[in-house]
Design an enzyme around this catalytic site. Structure first.
Site, mmCIF file in Angstrom:
data_model
loop_
_atom_site.group_PDB
_atom_site.id
_atom_site.type_symbol
_atom_site.label_atom_id
_atom_site.label_comp_id
_atom_site.label_asym_id
_atom_site.label_seq_id
_atom_site.Cartn_x
_atom_site.Cartn_y
_atom_site.Cartn_z
ATOM 1 N N LYS A 22 29.051 32.408 50.279
ATOM 2 C CA LYS A 22 30.219 31.538 49.957
ATOM 3 C C LYS A 22 30.863 33.265 49.521
ATOM 4 O O LYS A 22 32.642 33.253 50.351
ATOM 5 C CB LYS A 22 30.245 31.121 49.244
ATOM 6 N N ASN A 23 31.329 33.708 49.134
ATOM 7 C CA ASN A 23 32.419 34.900 48.191
ATOM 8 C C ASN A 23 32.204 36.061 49.351
ATOM 9 O O ASN A 23 32.972 37.039 48.748
ATOM 10 C CB ASN A 23 32.154 35.361 46.976
ATOM 11 N N ARG A 93 40.549 31.092 45.884
ATOM 12 C CA ARG A 93 41.570 32.051 44.623
ATOM 13 C C ARG A 93 41.216 33.009 46.087
ATOM 14 O O ARG A 93 41.973 34.241 45.858
ATOM 15 C CB ARG A 93 40.030 32.442 43.464
ATOM 16 N N CYS A 117 39.522 27.923 41.348
ATOM 17 C CA CYS A 117 38.422 26.795 39.841
ATOM 18 C C CYS A 117 39.872 27.711 38.340
ATOM 19 O O CYS A 117 39.620 28.295 38.385
ATOM 20 C CB CYS A 117 37.337 27.337 39.331
ATOM 21 N N PRO A 123 44.500 36.022 36.773
ATOM 22 C CA PRO A 123 46.188 36.520 37.383
ATOM 23 C C PRO A 123 45.604 37.748 38.311
ATOM 24 O O PRO A 123 44.026 37.585 38.174
ATOM 25 C CB PRO A 123 46.675 38.095 35.514
ATOM 26 N N ILE A 124 46.246 38.274 38.769
ATOM 27 C CA ILE A 124 45.806 38.861 40.257
ATOM 28 C C ILE A 124 46.880 40.375 39.592
ATOM 29 O O ILE A 124 47.292 41.517 40.152
ATOM 30 C CB ILE A 124 46.636 38.348 41.198
ATOM 31 N N ASP A 125 47.320 40.761 38.546
ATOM 32 C CA ASP A 125 48.115 42.043 38.479
ATOM 33 C C ASP A 125 47.129 43.172 39.216
ATOM 34 O O ASP A 125 47.717 44.319 38.978
ATOM 35 C CB ASP A 125 48.357 42.386 36.422
ATOM 36 N N GLN A 126 45.972 43.255 38.470
ATOM 37 C CA GLN A 126 45.825 44.300 38.972
ATOM 38 C C GLN A 126 45.421 45.002 40.257
ATOM 39 O O GLN A 126 44.906 44.974 40.935
ATOM 40 C CB GLN A 126 43.637 44.558 38.377
ATOM 41 N N ASP A 305 28.996 32.850 37.174
ATOM 42 C CA ASP A 305 28.672 31.478 37.974
ATOM 43 C C ASP A 305 27.380 31.216 38.436
ATOM 44 O O ASP A 305 27.511 29.788 38.849
ATOM 45 C CB ASP A 305 29.017 32.383 40.137
ATOM 46 N N ARG A 397 32.778 23.133 48.590
ATOM 47 C CA ARG A 397 32.618 23.842 48.543
ATOM 48 C C ARG A 397 32.483 24.988 49.121
ATOM 49 O O ARG A 397 32.643 26.245 49.144
ATOM 50 C CB ARG A 397 34.322 24.655 47.455
HETATM 51 C C1 EPZ Z 1 35.451 36.029 41.776
HETATM 52 O O1 EPZ Z 1 36.692 35.730 41.675
HETATM 53 C C2 EPZ Z 1 34.772 34.750 42.269
HETATM 54 N N1 EPZ Z 1 35.178 34.061 43.171
HETATM 55 C C3 EPZ Z 1 34.234 33.864 41.078
HETATM 56 O O2 EPZ Z 1 33.469 33.288 41.514
HETATM 57 C C4 EPZ Z 1 33.635 34.742 40.021
HETATM 58 O O3 EPZ Z 1 33.337 33.728 39.168
HETATM 59 C C5 EPZ Z 1 34.810 36.058 39.465
HETATM 60 O O4 EPZ Z 1 34.695 36.748 40.985
HETATM 61 C C6 EPZ Z 1 33.852 36.947 38.748
HETATM 62 O O5 EPZ Z 1 32.483 37.082 39.335
HETATM 63 C C7 EPZ Z 1 35.301 34.658 44.710
HETATM 64 O O6 EPZ Z 1 34.740 35.676 44.643
HETATM 65 C C8 EPZ Z 1 36.227 33.572 45.558
HETATM 66 P P1 EPZ Z 1 37.049 38.657 38.924
HETATM 67 P P2 EPZ Z 1 37.726 36.622 40.640
HETATM 68 O O7 EPZ Z 1 39.374 38.650 39.459
HETATM 69 O O8 EPZ Z 1 38.077 37.618 41.976
HETATM 70 C C9 EPZ Z 1 40.818 39.109 35.027
HETATM 71 C C10 EPZ Z 1 32.661 31.028 42.508
HETATM 72 O O9 EPZ Z 1 31.842 29.852 41.797
HETATM 73 N N2 EPZ Z 1 41.088 39.843 35.855
HETATM 74 O O10 EPZ Z 1 36.677 39.345 39.029
HETATM 75 O O11 EPZ Z 1 38.972 35.983 40.627
HETATM 76 C C11 EPZ Z 1 40.432 37.398 35.246
HETATM 77 O O12 EPZ Z 1 41.135 36.638 34.564
HETATM 78 C C12 EPZ Z 1 33.980 31.354 41.816
HETATM 79 O O13 EPZ Z 1 32.154 31.192 43.875
HETATM 80 C C13 EPZ Z 1 42.661 40.314 35.653
HETATM 81 O O14 EPZ Z 1 43.233 40.389 34.612
HETATM 82 O O15 EPZ Z 1 37.450 37.199 39.346
HETATM 83 C C14 EPZ Z 1 38.289 37.230 34.446
HETATM 84 O O16 EPZ Z 1 39.053 37.526 33.196
HETATM 85 C C15 EPZ Z 1 34.289 30.770 40.647
HETATM 86 N N3 EPZ Z 1 43.583 40.359 36.623
HETATM 87 C C16 EPZ Z 1 38.447 38.705 35.082
HETATM 88 O O17 EPZ Z 1 38.999 39.556 35.579
HETATM 89 C C17 EPZ Z 1 43.460 40.670 37.694
HETATM 90 O O18 EPZ Z 1 44.770 41.090 38.687
HETATM 91 C C18 EPZ Z 1 36.873 38.909 36.389
HETATM 92 O O19 EPZ Z 1 38.164 38.276 37.183
HETATM 93 C C19 EPZ Z 1 42.053 40.022 38.642
HETATM 94 C C20 EPZ Z 1 41.032 39.647 37.373
#
Ligand code: EPZ
Length: 428
Positions: A22-23, A93, A117, A123-126, A305, A397
């Site tokens: 999926k991802n 997301r 979820c 956030p999306i700051d990064q 996950d 999903r």
């Molecule tokens: C992806 O989400 C996956 N979703 C999530 O899987 C998974 O839990 C996650 O990566 C971690 O592996 C998809 O791939 C569609 P992150 P993503 O950005 O990209 C922080 C599932 O069950 N962060 O790696 O949203 C954030 O808050 C789903 O399939 C910032 O601070 O996760 C978190 O604490 C659920 N700023 C950490 O980084 C940002 O701009 C990791 O988030 C982005 C993230």
């Protein structure tokens, strides 16, 4: 409003074939916007998150030919819009990937914020930090992410947090930028690597995917490609945990064992027997599970996950396990549902103290998100008696044909239609 009805307690025996990841799919499909030729994508999982991505692509002008349930031919040459509304993006997301893909295609993107979820703040700051480093002006007023660049120019970007989404989104925006982009502290998940491999198959120049430094030399043009998506690491892990908890002897087919290393290691610690083959693993469990501790971390650590699924299994193990959620602030909401089934778990912030019980009691429970729902399926399969799981739209999903796959190994599971009490059918 539909529900799963699971009459648990059966040992599971036979084989389960894993679908595409999926991802990876939700990143690779938007990436086709970076090319004006027809791309053929195979092994796409038939799940609702992918359907949302396909609908978005169609809505902005992509032509999509359905070859079969898991294969699409997509051509984006007539895509003329770079705007997506919240109605299109709030369901998941991964809609955030359209910011990077549209920016990479048009130097312009107006995309409403993503959903996804609920594990607390997401956030999306990064992501924005990366787009701005490439020369885009980004205005984010919570109603819309508005990104605009005269041209995108390669740059060095250090991610303050390891982020799958930011790594993927920056890659999408950088692949046709001018010059070299270096992403440091990049995510290393298999789906990040799969996207880079797909983009390189279209003529991109990406090196280092799978390490914490990814180098992207911008190219002027991306060409057509035929590409098959990798098997889903988390779907595989979920069914492995189901066999571990319910007991049985099942071959999980169409996997990449290297992607399952941390999951295999933890299940083995918990007393499960796992045999590794070239493209499959055999899981054997007599339900006599032992406690072990768990810390979720970015890849190659134990995947967050898989945390709900593994915690559910440990709640049935002999002894006390400590589970630390190292990625998300609030990924234990599902535990209240496990407690309804008789689990003995105490949550303190990002730590859960899991005291194993001999068995759960069947009960009506409610999925709170995708992987939480999968964990409840595991709990119900491991428990004598009839359990009901509502909110199954979360589960669907991310799990293609979950009912058929489980029935094929002896699970007594069915889906029932429940009319929505709030839905008023006006006979016209
Ligand atoms: C992806 O989400 C996956 N979703 C999530 O899987 C998974 O839990 C996650 O990566 C971690 O592996 C998809 O791939 C569609 P992150 P993503 O950005 O990209 C922080 C599932 O069950 N962060 O790696 O949203 C954030 O808050 C789903 O399939 C910032 O601070 O996760 C978190 O604490 C659920 N700023 C950490 O980084 C940002 O701009 C990791 O988030 C982005 C993230």
């Amino acid at each position: 409003m539909d529900k799963y009805i699971i009459n648990g307690g059966n040992y599971l025996n036979g084989s389960i074939k894993i679908s595409g990841a999926k991802n990876a799919a939700v990143a690779i499909l938007p990436a086709v916007l970076l090319c004006d030729e027809t791309c053929r994508i195979e092994n796409i999982p038939c799940i609702s998150d992918v359907n949302l991505i396909i609908n978005i692509l169609k809505s902005i002008g992509s032509s999509i030919k359905v070859i079969n349930k898991n294969t699409l031919e997509i051509n984006c040459k007539n895509v003329g819009s770079y705007t997506l509304s919240s109605a299109q993006t709030s369901g998941m997301r991964a809609s955030s990937y359209f910011i990077g893909a549209l920016l990479g295609r048009f130097n312009r993107a107006r995309v409403a914020p993503p959903g996804g979820c609920d594990f607390g703040v997401r956030p999306i700051d990064q992501h924005i930090k990366g787009f701005e480093a490439l020369g885009a002006r980004v205005i984010y007023d919570n109603a819309m992410v508005d990104a605009k660049a005269t041209e995108l120019v390669g740059s060095s970007i250090y991610l303050d947090k390891v982020s799958v989404g930011a790594t993927i989104n920056i890659m999408l925006a950088a692949v046709k930028a001018k010059g070299l982009t270096i992403i440091e502290n990049a995510a290393k998940e298999p789906h990040v690597v799969d996207l880079a491999t797909f983009l390189n198959s279209m003529g991109a120049d990406i090196m280092g995917a799978g390490t914490n430094v990814i180098k992207i030399r911008g190219v002027d043009y991306l060409h057509s490609s035929t590409y098959s998506i990798i098997p889903d690491q988390i779907e595989a892990g979920t069914y492995m945990a189901a066999v571990a908890a319910a007991g049985g002897n099942v071959v999980i087919e169409n996997v990449i064992p290297k992607h399952l290393e941390s999951i295999i290691s933890k299940l083995t610690e918990a007393g499960v027997t796992i045999e590794e083959y070239e493209e499959s693993v055999r899981v054997v469990s007599d339900k006599k599970l032992v406690a072990t501790n768990l810390l979720t971390m970015p890849h190659p650590g134990f995947p967050t996950d898989m945390q709900p699924q593994m915690t559910t299994l440990l709640a049935l193990a002999d002894g006390v396990s400590i589970v630390n959620e190292g990625v998300w602030d609030n990924r234990f909401r599902y535990i209240n549902q496990l407690i309804l089934m008789g689990a003995d778990i105490t949550v303190d912030g990002k730590t859960a103290i899991v005291k194993g019980v001999k068995h759960f009691n069947s009960a009506p429970v409610c999925a709170t998100d995708l992987r939480a729902g999968a964990a409840l399926v595991i709990a119900a399969l491991a428990t004598e008696g009839v359990s009901e799981i509502s909110n199954i739209h979360y589960i669907e999903r991310g799990y293609e044909d979950i009912i058929e796959k489980l029935k094929n190994v002896g699970a007594d599971i069915k889906r029932i239609y429940v009319p929505d009490p709030n839905k008023v059918d006006i006979a016209l």
